[in-house]
Design an enzyme around this catalytic site. Structure first.
Site, PDB file in Angstrom:
ATOM      1  N   CYS A   1       0.833  -1.204   0.000  1.00 43.36           N
ATOM      2  CA  CYS A   1       0.000   0.000   0.000  1.00 43.36           C
ATOM      3  C   CYS A   1       0.875   1.266   0.000  1.00 43.36           C
ATOM      4  O   CYS A   1       1.547   1.530  -0.979  1.00 43.36           O
ATOM      5  CB  CYS A   1      -0.991  -0.049   1.162  1.00 43.36           C
ATOM      6  SG  CYS A   1      -2.328   1.137   1.004  1.00 43.36           S
TER       7      CYS A   1
ATOM      8  N   HIS B   1      -3.756  -5.326  -0.371  1.00 43.63           N
ATOM      9  CA  HIS B   1      -3.343  -5.823   0.939  1.00 43.63           C
ATOM     10  C   HIS B   1      -3.354  -7.354   0.954  1.00 43.63           C
ATOM     11  O   HIS B   1      -4.415  -7.945   1.152  1.00 43.63           O
ATOM     12  CB  HIS B   1      -4.284  -5.288   2.026  1.00 43.63           C
ATOM     13  CG  HIS B   1      -4.118  -3.821   2.255  1.00 43.63           C
ATOM     14  ND1 HIS B   1      -3.252  -3.321   3.189  1.00 43.63           N
ATOM     15  CD2 HIS B   1      -4.666  -2.757   1.630  1.00 43.63           C
ATOM     16  CE1 HIS B   1      -3.292  -1.993   3.154  1.00 43.63           C
ATOM     17  NE2 HIS B   1      -4.141  -1.620   2.224  1.00 43.63           N
TER      18      HIS B   1
ATOM     19  N   GLU C   1      -2.396  -9.219   3.236  1.00 47.29           N
ATOM     20  CA  GLU C   1      -2.781  -9.679   4.581  1.00 47.29           C
ATOM     21  C   GLU C   1      -4.287  -9.622   4.799  1.00 47.29           C
ATOM     22  O   GLU C   1      -4.781 -10.059   5.829  1.00 47.29           O
ATOM     23  CB  GLU C   1      -2.029  -8.857   5.640  1.00 47.29           C
ATOM     24  CG  GLU C   1      -2.547  -7.434   5.887  1.00 47.29           C
ATOM     25  CD  GLU C   1      -2.131  -6.406   4.839  1.00 47.29           C
ATOM     26  OE1 GLU C   1      -1.622  -6.800   3.774  1.00 47.29           O
ATOM     27  OE2 GLU C   1      -2.330  -5.201   5.097  1.00 47.29           O
TER      28      GLU C   1
END
Lengths: 204, 264
Positions: A79, A184, A186
């Site tokens: 990001c 992202h 994650e």
């Protein structure tokens, strides 16, 4: 040991938890020494480009990140950790980025009022070339995005994947040991975890 | 293409899911972590935990729930309910929440949105708006000129009228730094007779940030209408998924067949 850089730009916990769930040892750090010794370095973060650069400068981290990029240590930006690798951003004109990837960061300005900013939610990757991080992934996997600015590399050769939102933008870069994603991993369920696992398995 | 999101919402009280999730055999249908895992596997695009615990003493229970969830689920998680200051938000984010939803505290003090957004970033600040049609307006489903409709904001779980216009409030929330609006129709909520399409459309057209529609989902056509005519970017639903009336997969299939971009 994977070093996740904590420089005051939002929540690094989810990245750490994702690596931990995969069984990897992670150190949350803002120490240049720890970063230089790490086997893998992750620069996550959310927020504004100018704030991110200020926080990195305040903590004297820019040198350690540049060294990491040069010495071949696997590096993953996520990001804002992708955007700061570039020269500058329309978000904070005049603030120099790390300049590791030539190019700029631009603001989404969709003419279509139905396209909201931030670009938030699940969108597809189109791989221009398959980086080792894409090992075992579907051809055009869905990943989770939340951002209002996108990167425009001067040299398209660094682009590993693109995504469509008003424009076709670079959603993942790959140059040698450097990887960075606008999305992202994650927060991208099995697809994202697979990418993080692939990253953690990279050898220098 | 960016897909439309389906977001199940779990009401959590004292660390337990109210009503529970009954669509598959869970060892403990009242455990928020178990429910979150079930929705993760079912293909939900995000999750929302709404903490309806009355006492602030129980806040730590919620932090523990979020921590345990975030260790196992790698899906965007929004937490709302009773967060009053940046310290509360920080604790929840550190526990592993990705976004925070603010409602009553933001209405009471709009600058709170700005403080939170400046510190944590607009992307993690969701302003939740509970809106109700003014008493002299036509009801949901009655034909009317949308220009005549007005909605008032309510706080405290929909009990207290705030005396402000919902559309104006949505614009202001964006201005102050909200990254997303979670819009609940108090008229539709709990009825299972459909979302307030006009409300959703009016808010969605008034702001540039994404709008999540909530309140009234009873069947899959309701989801389609609020995404299509209501111009919502995402739909929040509870009962129709919790009780297994429809699976997330069925909902996505149905919506995709009607031209909505979905992650399947």
């Amino acid at each position: 040991m994977i070093a996740v850089i904590d420089y005051g730009m939002g929540n690094v916990r989810s990245v750490v938890k994702a690596f931990a769930s995969l069984g990897y040892e992670v150190s949350i750090t803002c120490s240049p020494k720890v970063i230089e010794r790490a086997s893998h370095v992750v620069l996550p973060g959310v927020g504004a480009f100018g704030d991110a650069m200020q926080e990195l400068n305040n903590r004297n981290l820019t040198g350690a990140i540049r060294d990491t990029a040069r010495d071949g240590t696997p590096f993953l930006g996520i990001c804002i950790g992708l955007q700061v690798l570039f020269d500058s951003s329309e978000e904070n004109p005049g603030v120099p980025g790390l300049g590791l990837i030539p190019g700029t960061v631009k603001r989404f300005q969709p003419a279509d009022p139905e396209l909201k900013v931030p670009h938030m939610g699940w969108n597809r990757l189109t791989f221009v070339r398959r980086p080792p991080l894409a090992e075992g992934l579907a051809e055009n996997p869905f990943v989770y995005f939340v951002h209002s600015f996108y990167t425009a590399p001067a040299d398209e050769a660094v682009t590993a994947a693109t995504t469509e939102y008003d424009v076709t933008f670079t959603s993942m870069i790959w140059r040698d040991n450097m990887f960075a994603t606008q999305f992202h991993p994650e927060k991208s369920q099995a697809t994202g975890l697979q990418m993080l696992k692939n990253f953690a398995e990279l050898k220098i | 293409m960016l897909t439309k999101r389906i977001i199940p919402c779990l009401d959590v009280k004292d660390g337990r899911v109210v009503k529970g999730v009954n669509f598959i055999d869970l060892i403990d249908a009242g455990d928020p972590v178990e429910c979150a895992k079930a929705y993760d596997e079912a293909g939900a695009d995000e999750l929302v935990f709404l903490d309806i615990t009355a006492s602030s003493d129980a806040r730590n229970i919620m932090i523990d729930v979020v921590e345990r969830t975030a260790a196992q689920i790698f899906l965007p998680l929004t937490v709302g309910g009773g967060l009053r200051n940046n310290e509360d938000i920080n604790n929840m984010l550190r526990a592993g929440a990705d976004k925070i939803s603010l409602n009553t505290a933001a209405v009471n003090e709009p600058e709170f949105i700005q403080r939170a957004s400046n510190r944590f970033g607009a992307q993690c600040i969701v302003v939740a708006i509970d809106a109700r049609r003014l008493p002299d307006c036509p009801r949901i489903g009655e034909s009317c000129d949308p220009a005549e409709l007005r909605w008032e904001v309510f706080t405290h779980g929909g009990r207290t009228p705030a005396g402000i216009d919902a559309i104006e409030w949505a614009r202001k929330a964006q201005e102050l730094g909200s990254g997303e609006i979670l819009l609940t129709s108090m008229d539709g909520d709990g009825t299972q007779s459909g979302y307030d399409i006009e409300l959703t459309r009016a808010v969605s057209e008034a702001v540039d940030i994404p709008v999540i529609a909530s309140g009234g989902a009873g069947n899959l056509d309701h989801l389609h209408h609020v995404l299509h005519e209501g111009k919502a970017d995402a739909v929040l639903a509870a009962s129709i998924f919790h009780f297994g009336t429809y699976t997330i997969g069925q909902a996505k299939q149905y919506l995709a067949e009607r031209g909505n971009p979905m992650r399947i």
